[in-house]
Scaffold this motif. Structure first.
Motif, short mmCIF file in Angstrom:
data_model
loop_
_atom_site.label_atom_id
_atom_site.label_comp_id
_atom_site.label_asym_id
_atom_site.label_seq_id
_atom_site.Cartn_x
_atom_site.Cartn_y
_atom_site.Cartn_z
N TRP A 287 -78.95 -119.15 34.56
CA TRP A 287 -80.22 -119.02 35.25
C TRP A 287 -80.76 -117.63 35.00
O TRP A 287 -80.12 -116.64 35.37
N GLN B 272 -86.58 -111.73 32.54
CA GLN B 272 -85.36 -111.52 31.77
C GLN B 272 -85.45 -112.22 30.42
O GLN B 272 -85.03 -111.66 29.40
N GLU C 112 -84.39 -115.10 35.13
CA GLU C 112 -85.76 -114.93 35.59
C GLU C 112 -86.68 -114.89 34.37
O GLU C 112 -86.25 -114.55 33.26
#
Length: 129
Positions: free
Chosen positions: A62, A67, A64
């Motif tokens: 996971w 990122q 963002e």
């Protein structure tokens, strides 16, 4: 001694990554809470740490949006996956390092998802029957 709680597991993993970076001859430091796109700065690397109590095998990473964007524009963006943290002994942690072309290959298969996280304080949780 077993490490309990997500924040404690994350902190132990970040300390481990900093130690490993120092061993590799880089100066690393925790940049959480500074607005940086990752958890650890270890010039020239920017490192997002993913901490797992046990194995990360078969799980999705996971990230963002910022990122992913940083990883696509910055060749020195890395993801370090630290596993087996919950048991507490850093000598038994495992580390998988994703960067460069390998990371870009994985990012080509990324699927954007939109969701909200709603804070649910422990006091609110405990107040419910």
């Amino acid at each position: 001694m077993e490490i309990v709680g997500n924040r404690a597991i994350e902190t132990a993993a970040i300390k481990y990554v900093i130690m490993r970076e120092l061993e590799a001859g880089r100066t690393a430091y925790d940049v959480r809470g500074t607005g940086a796109p990752a958890d650890v700065a270890s010039p020239p690397r920017m490192i997002e740490v993913k901490a797992y109590g046990k194995s990360a095998r078969g799980t999705d990473l996971w990230l963002e949006v910022r990122q992913v964007e940083e990883a696509l524009r910055n060749a020195d963006f890395w993801i370090y996956v630290v596993e087996n943290v919950r048991q507490g002994d850093p000598n038994r942690f495992t580390l998988k390092m994703l960067g460069g072309e390998h990371l870009h290959k994985l990012l080509k298969r990324a699927k954007e998802q939109r969701y909200y996280t709603v804070p649910w304080p422990v006091a609110d949780y405990d107040a419910l029957a």
